[in-house]
Design a protein around this motif. Structure first.
Motif, PDB file in Angstrom:
ATOM      1  N   GLU A 132      -6.803  -6.045  -5.832  1.00 39.70           N
ATOM      2  CA  GLU A 132      -8.052  -6.218  -5.084  1.00 39.70           C
ATOM      3  C   GLU A 132      -9.241  -6.300  -6.038  1.00 39.70           C
ATOM      4  O   GLU A 132     -10.161  -7.094  -5.818  1.00 39.70           O
ATOM      5  CB  GLU A 132      -8.227  -5.086  -4.079  1.00 39.70           C
ATOM      6  CG  GLU A 132      -7.264  -5.197  -2.913  1.00 39.70           C
ATOM      7  CD  GLU A 132      -7.271  -3.994  -1.977  1.00 39.70           C
ATOM      8  OE1 GLU A 132      -7.902  -2.952  -2.309  1.00 39.70           O
ATOM      9  OE2 GLU A 132      -6.638  -4.092  -0.915  1.00 39.70           O
ATOM     10  N   LYS A 186       0.821  -1.225   0.000  1.00 36.66           N
ATOM     11  CA  LYS A 186       0.000   0.000   0.000  1.00 36.66           C
ATOM     12  C   LYS A 186       0.846   1.264   0.000  1.00 36.66           C
ATOM     13  O   LYS A 186       0.424   2.298  -0.493  1.00 36.66           O
ATOM     14  CB  LYS A 186      -0.898   0.033   1.232  1.00 36.66           C
ATOM     15  CG  LYS A 186      -2.086  -0.862   1.147  1.00 36.66           C
ATOM     16  CD  LYS A 186      -2.992  -0.645   2.328  1.00 36.66           C
ATOM     17  CE  LYS A 186      -4.247  -1.451   2.148  1.00 36.66           C
ATOM     18  NZ  LYS A 186      -5.250  -1.200   3.169  1.00 36.66           N
ATOM     19  N   SER A 233      -4.675  -1.800  -5.515  1.00 40.87           N
ATOM     20  CA  SER A 233      -6.094  -1.587  -5.851  1.00 40.87           C
ATOM     21  C   SER A 233      -6.506  -2.456  -7.043  1.00 40.87           C
ATOM     22  O   SER A 233      -7.619  -2.987  -7.075  1.00 40.87           O
ATOM     23  CB  SER A 233      -6.378  -0.118  -6.131  1.00 40.87           C
ATOM     24  OG  SER A 233      -5.745   0.302  -7.326  1.00 40.87           O
TER      25      SER A 233
END
Length: 134
Positions: A110, A62, A107
């Motif tokens: 995911e 992240k 992202s």
């Protein structure tokens, strides 16, 4: 028994080409990944296709600090330093995915995972050149 059609897609952003392409010359292509993956997922859903996205582990982080804290203790020391992203990784990375779309992909990973139909696989943490000196 019916045949099987297998699609494996490499998803590495800049980590896949850092030793051959510059962000200045190839950055637009790398930014395009963020439009291409959602569109591919739409098409795969439309045509009921299951896929595996093969990536490098570095895309899962992240932010910069978490990534830097997770680097392997033992790093390659290639004689051809152009192959070694670890040498300047601290300066190469932006703070997070929002500020650096070239080196973070959490992202997108995911998005792929949440479909429940597609798989995320890792082929290495960062490319490792086994036959290179050093």
């Amino acid at each position: 028994m019916p045949g099987t059609f297998i699609i494996s897609i490499d998803f590495e952003i800049h980590w896949g080409v850092y030793d051959t392409k510059s962000l200045n010359g190839y950055g637009a292509n790398l930014r395009g990944v963020r439009q291409a993956i959602p569109r591919m997922l739409e098409l795969f859903e439309q045509y009921d296709v299951q896929t595996t996205f093969a990536t490098v582990g570095l895309l899962f982080y992240k932010d910069k600090q978490t990534l830097l804290n997770s680097l392997p203790r033992r790093l390659p020391g290639y004689e051809n330093t152009a192959l070694n992203p670890y040498l300047d990784i601290e300066n190469l990375l932006g703070k997070d995915e929002e500020s650096d779309p070239y080196h973070y992909g959490r992202s997108m990973l995911e998005l792929i995972s949440k479909s429940g139909k597609h798989e995320v696989g890792s082929h290495t943490f960062c490319h490792f050149y086994c036959l290179e000196k050093g």
